[in-house]
Design an enzyme around this catalytic site. Structure first.
Site, PDB file in Angstrom:
ATOM      1  CE1 TYR A 180      11.746  31.988   2.470  1.00 24.53           C
ATOM      2  CE2 TYR A 180      11.754  29.602   2.040  1.00 24.53           C
ATOM      3  CZ  TYR A 180      11.636  30.788   1.732  1.00 24.53           C
ATOM      4  OH  TYR A 180      10.954  30.846   0.281  1.00 24.53           O
TER       5      TYR A 180
ATOM      6  CE  LYS B  63      -0.240  -0.464   5.023  1.00 23.39           C
ATOM      7  NZ  LYS B  63      -1.534  -0.802   6.062  1.00 23.39           N
TER       8      LYS B  63
HETATM    9  C1  LIG Z   1      -0.609  -1.912   6.908  1.00 22.20           C
HETATM   10  C2  LIG Z   1      -1.032  -3.169   7.354  1.00 22.20           C
HETATM   11  C3  LIG Z   1      -0.153  -4.257   7.617  1.00 22.20           C
HETATM   12  C4  LIG Z   1       1.227  -4.283   7.416  1.00 22.20           C
HETATM   13  O1  LIG Z   1       1.735  -3.708   8.513  1.00 22.20           O
HETATM   14  P1  LIG Z   1       3.520  -3.506   8.657  1.00 22.20           P
HETATM   15  O2  LIG Z   1       3.607  -3.328  10.174  1.00 22.20           O
HETATM   16  O3  LIG Z   1       3.831  -2.623   7.830  1.00 22.20           O
HETATM   17  O4  LIG Z   1       3.999  -4.967   8.349  1.00 22.20           O
HETATM   18  C5  LIG Z   1      -0.896  -5.441   7.837  1.00 22.20           C
HETATM   19  N1  LIG Z   1      -2.507  -5.500   7.947  1.00 22.20           N
HETATM   20  C6  LIG Z   1      -2.891  -4.448   7.945  1.00 22.20           C
HETATM   21  C7  LIG Z   1      -4.658  -4.465   8.101  1.00 22.20           C
HETATM   22  C8  LIG Z   1      -2.424  -3.278   7.596  1.00 22.20           C
HETATM   23  O5  LIG Z   1      -3.270  -2.144   7.223  1.00 22.20           O
END
Ligand SMILES: *Cc1c(COP(=O)(O)O)cnc(C)c1O
Length: 375
Positions: free
Chosen positions: A262, A36
């Site tokens: 800045y 993601k």
């Molecule tokens: C993002 C996510 C993961 C992965 O988590 P990590 O800590 O990056 O391994 C697993 N399950 C869900 C539901 C998530 O949203």
């Protein structure tokens, strides 16, 4: 000529991290690579391909759009959309042949209405055992959703059951409570559907050991070589895949009393050389890092001084001009014997490595390679 700013991503490191995590899995559990948010800023499509080639059997994303982008790149195999889906997103998710997560009967009905009877939509039921976000807290409701998919919705197929841990990286006791709440649900579902794919663990839970592995683990951060506990990835055998670099675009002498940036937040107390690096918060260098981190030039660390601007940062090179225009600058990664991790930057500003790597903006080009060879 150096690129203004560049994120180099080593896909071979991702493959080694996948193999490293997969070795840990018990009881035949599979690995789902979470890609993601554009593969946590690393580039979802190349990361997905690398993870699949190294042994991951599944991919997961948060949104329908993300699933659709993977399919557009001709990536096959199961893709789980873990996030909530609005009615407006359902057609895209269905067209992407994504696995969806359900926890209410009205949502199941909406999916059935969007489904194509010729290609059943694969559904995972989510029980909220303590995360308190998505899923139902009510085991009866979760079982009713599963029952409805199995018995009354021919256009849907019950494939999985899941939960998500709130404290896998910090509180093993709460994690154990979530596991205990999940177990009876899993037992009842396996009676309904013996081959159901049960999954719960993120990276931190996966690295904690076999109790959380079930049939599949959903790992993101560890596959990128970042430490799910925000410590040193090397201590867990994880290899950071991403390096963020830029270059010295200007080197100039600041006399005592002269300022840089800045708000004139930095004043030279004595003569010193200031290097300007053309990367800023528009690229994901957080403003809170001003006067609060170092970057690497020629294998040495130099402090970031003055404000972080949208397009530039300034560093203090000291009283000898020890860097020259055009020299490479490393913000995340290795230079000689020095290294800087996303975890170190995160700790400086009270955040987590996830936010550092996801925060590298789209303005920074990504270059994918395998141990230095073009990917
Ligand atoms: C993002 C996510 C993961 C992965 O988590 P990590 O800590 O990056 O391994 C697993 N399950 C869900 C539901 C998530 O949203």
């Amino acid at each position: 000529m150096p690129l203004r700013a560049l994120a180099r991503v080593n896909l071979a490191a991702i493959e080694r991290n996948v193999a490293r995590v997969a070795r840990e899995l018990t009881g035949g559990a599979g690995l789902c690579a979470v890609v993601k948010a554009d593969g946590y800023g690393h580039g979802a499509v190349p990361v997905a391909r690398a993870a699949l080639s190294a042994g991951a059997g599944w991919l997961a994303v948060a949104t329908a759009q993300e699933a659709s982008e993977l399919r557009a790149a001709e990536i096959d195999g199961p893709i789980l959309v873990m996030g909530a889906l609005s009615g407006a997103e359902l057609p895209l998710a269905v067209a992407a042949r994504a696995d969806l997560v359900a926890w209410s009967e009205p949502f199941v009905a909406a999916v059935a209405a969007a489904a194509d009877p010729g290609a059943p939509v694969r559904v995972h039921v989510k029980l909220d055992t303590g995360m308190g976000r998505l899923g139902t807290r009510d085991r009866r409701e979760a079982l009713a959703v599963a029952g409805r998919v199995v018995e009354h919705e021919p256009a849907l197929e019950l494939v999985g059951a899941m939960t998500h841990f709130a404290t896998a990286d910090e509180d093993p006791q709460f994690l154990a409570g979530q596991l205990a709440a999940f177990a009876p649900f899993v037992a009842e579902l396996r009676k309904l559907r013996p081959r159901i794919v049960v999954h719960a663990a993120n990276s931190a839970a996966t690295l904690r050991g076999s109790a959380c592995h079930f049939d599949l683990v959903r790992c993101g951060i560890a596959l990128y070589g970042c430490d799910p506990f925000n410590g040193d990835p090397a201590e867990r055998g994880l290899e950071p895949a991403l390096e963020l670099g830029s270059y010295l675009a200007a080197v100039k002498l600041a006399r005592a009393g002269e300022s840089a940036g800045y708000g004139r937040r930095f004043f030279a107390r004595r003569e010193t050389w200031i290097g300007t690096i053309p990367i800023g918060y528009g690229d994901g260098i957080r403003r809170a890092l001003a006067d609060n981190c170092e970057v690497l030039v020629g294998g040495r660390r130099y402090p970031l001084v003055g404000a972080v601007s949208m397009d530039n940062i300034t560093i203090d090179l000291g009283s000898e001009p020890s860097g020259a225009v055009g020299d490479a600058v490393t913000i995340i990664g290795r230079d000689g014997l020095e290294r800087q991790t996303a975890e170190q930057l995160a700790r400086r500003i009270g955040t987590i490595n996830y936010e550092i790597v996801c925060g590298i903006s789209a303005r920074v080009p990504r270059a994918h390679h395998r141990d230095g060879e073009p990917a």
